[in-house]
Write an enzyme that holds these catalytic residues in place. Sequence first.
Site, PDB file in Angstrom:
ATOM      1  N   CYS A  66      75.032 -33.394  53.792  1.00 32.70           N
ATOM      2  CA  CYS A  66      73.870 -34.216  53.468  1.00 32.70           C
ATOM      3  C   CYS A  66      72.698 -33.903  54.416  1.00 32.70           C
ATOM      4  CB  CYS A  66      74.234 -35.695  53.555  1.00 32.70           C
ATOM      5  SG  CYS A  66      74.567 -36.241  55.240  1.00 32.70           S
ATOM      6  N   ALA A  69      73.210 -34.667  58.035  1.00 35.74           N
ATOM      7  CA  ALA A  69      74.050 -33.661  58.700  1.00 35.74           C
ATOM      8  C   ALA A  69      73.193 -32.474  59.156  1.00 35.74           C
ATOM      9  CB  ALA A  69      75.151 -33.175  57.761  1.00 35.74           C
ATOM     10  N   ARG A 100      81.298 -30.420  64.801  1.00 41.80           N
ATOM     11  CA  ARG A 100      80.808 -29.044  64.711  1.00 41.80           C
ATOM     12  C   ARG A 100      80.996 -28.406  66.076  1.00 41.80           C
ATOM     13  NH1 ARG A 100      75.213 -27.404  65.076  1.00 41.80           N
ATOM     14  NH2 ARG A 100      74.657 -25.603  63.797  1.00 41.80           N
ATOM     15  N   HIS A 199      67.352 -29.705  57.903  1.00 38.17           N
ATOM     16  CA  HIS A 199      66.841 -28.667  58.812  1.00 38.17           C
ATOM     17  C   HIS A 199      65.319 -28.770  58.900  1.00 38.17           C
ATOM     18  CE1 HIS A 199      70.391 -26.037  57.221  1.00 38.17           C
ATOM     19  NE2 HIS A 199      70.794 -26.830  58.177  1.00 38.17           N
TER      20      HIS A 199
END
Length: 571
Positions: A66, A69, A100, A199
């Site tokens: 998503c 994330a 991660r 991002h």
Amino acid sequence: MSETNLTSAPGEMLSSQAIKEEMLKIYPAKTRRKRDKQILANNPDAPQEIGANSRTIPGIITQRGCTYAGCRGVVLGPIHDIAHITHGPVGCSFYSWLSRRNLVRPVKPGDTNYLQYCMTTDMQEEEIVFGGEKKLAQACREAYEIFHPKAIAIYATCPVGLIGDDVHAVARKMTEELGINVCAFSCEGYKGVSQSAGHHIANNGVFKHMVGRDDTPQTSPYSINVLGEYNIGGDAWAIDELLRKCGIHVVSTLSGDVNYTQVCNAHTANLNVVMCHRSINYMAEMMDTKFGIPWFKVNFIGAVGTAKSLRKIGQFFGDKALIDRIEEVIAQEMAVLRPIQNDVKSRCNGKKVALFVGGSRAHHYQDLFADMGMETISAGYEFAHRDDYEGRTVLPTIKVDADSRNIEEIHVDADPTRYNPRKTPEQMAELAAGGFSFKDYDGMMRQMKKNSLVIDDISHHEMEKLISICKPDVICSGIKDKFVIEKLGVPCKQLHSYDYGGPYAAFVGAANFYQEIDRMVNTKVWKYIVPPWKKSPELQASMTYNPKPAKEESAQARKIARKLKAEEEAI
Ligand code: CFM
């Protein structure tokens, strides 16, 4: 350009078009139409337009993440000395807590690492009904009292966007009250079609609120930022070490084992090199416009790519001593790597691989497999955009849809005092005349062979078809489909987490990767695996639901279907 053969069976040449038809025929018409645009038979000379960065069809079983994330987990998460506060239900925070492998290694006493902590407002029904801004402000105060971080980043999750909490107002208030940089990110999970939107939101926020706050100048003339490198499994350390040997100084790695001060100081570097184009191209562009830092694409994955990237950095700076040093380092590293490469190649040559990962690795890792003589028969990203497939030349033709319009494009101008082009126009012209290119990502499809199959946002059904028809020797993917793949008897290398391995970057990492893949594809264990539905008739019945095939099905697709049926019956 030679064509790839999608199957390992001798004498059998399957067309990617027929395999595509076999994948699509089970879908209802609307799904079929959409997936049709996202699966292509590759032609490297003239990449076709691929459907990418669009909404996933509900129920299809995607591997995507998503927007939250992409922002909190990917781009900002690795900044290790700021407090990351998730404003939302505890689950969002929990699942972004150390899941991660963006490793951190405090190097000197007093270095701070807060990444092992999980900070959240833990929203309850009461906040959903009456608003959560007060609780968020309180969380900032608490984090400040306990940790005294240099900055706090606040992340909005889905419910926060739905109830309308103003996270930015809270951030402004807390900046004043606490006297540190508190910035907020509207990265609600639903905001975009995947983590890719996150991002972009993160790039905007880091650029606006962090980059440029510390003007301490660099002492090394060869100072660079490595953008789009996240230190998964220690990759950034391997790259840092290699660059250090060459005499190149890394100011900041965005964002891998990086601290807040390094991010604030990033604009003082003389060059930006970009590893993961998808997640950070926005930052590279904005730093060029505002500060005059040029950027180009590199790839430190694979021996050939690493050497090429180092040489390009050397050529950019144009200093003879630096260029010579780079050649020495490449020769030293290759002297160690080549025997390993040759040994592994003797067992792996000609084996077939398929890669379905994120927004850049499905491309980068093809270089590592090529080093080993292995062939990529199929590849795709989960959430990349058309430019990552077809190259940046298609950027002006990408249609902006309602989903991408939802993500802010910030307007950037040259900084009135700090804009400083790192090369004069004459120097730039000279570099261009020598074949040097900036902003130069050609995408994945040009590098892949003709007839290879490019699949965007692959579904589990398509993955199963690919395995049963092409039987690749190894598939690179992630945790969400690793065990689907392995139960079908094919080894799966996770390329997000690296399955607890790594580093795989630079020459050191390449050796690690060759040896691991060699072990995976040459072990005999896989042929003993029989998937559960092949042993159990009731499961078999549910797995072979087969509606009427589409009319336009080709003879080859019918042949594939007959072959699969015969194989199933033979068990
Ligand atoms: Fe870039 Fe990444 Fe990737 Fe990515 Fe990611 Fe990742 Fe990835 Mo997982 S930033 S696009 S959002 S290289 S977390 S370090 S491995 S999907 S291919």
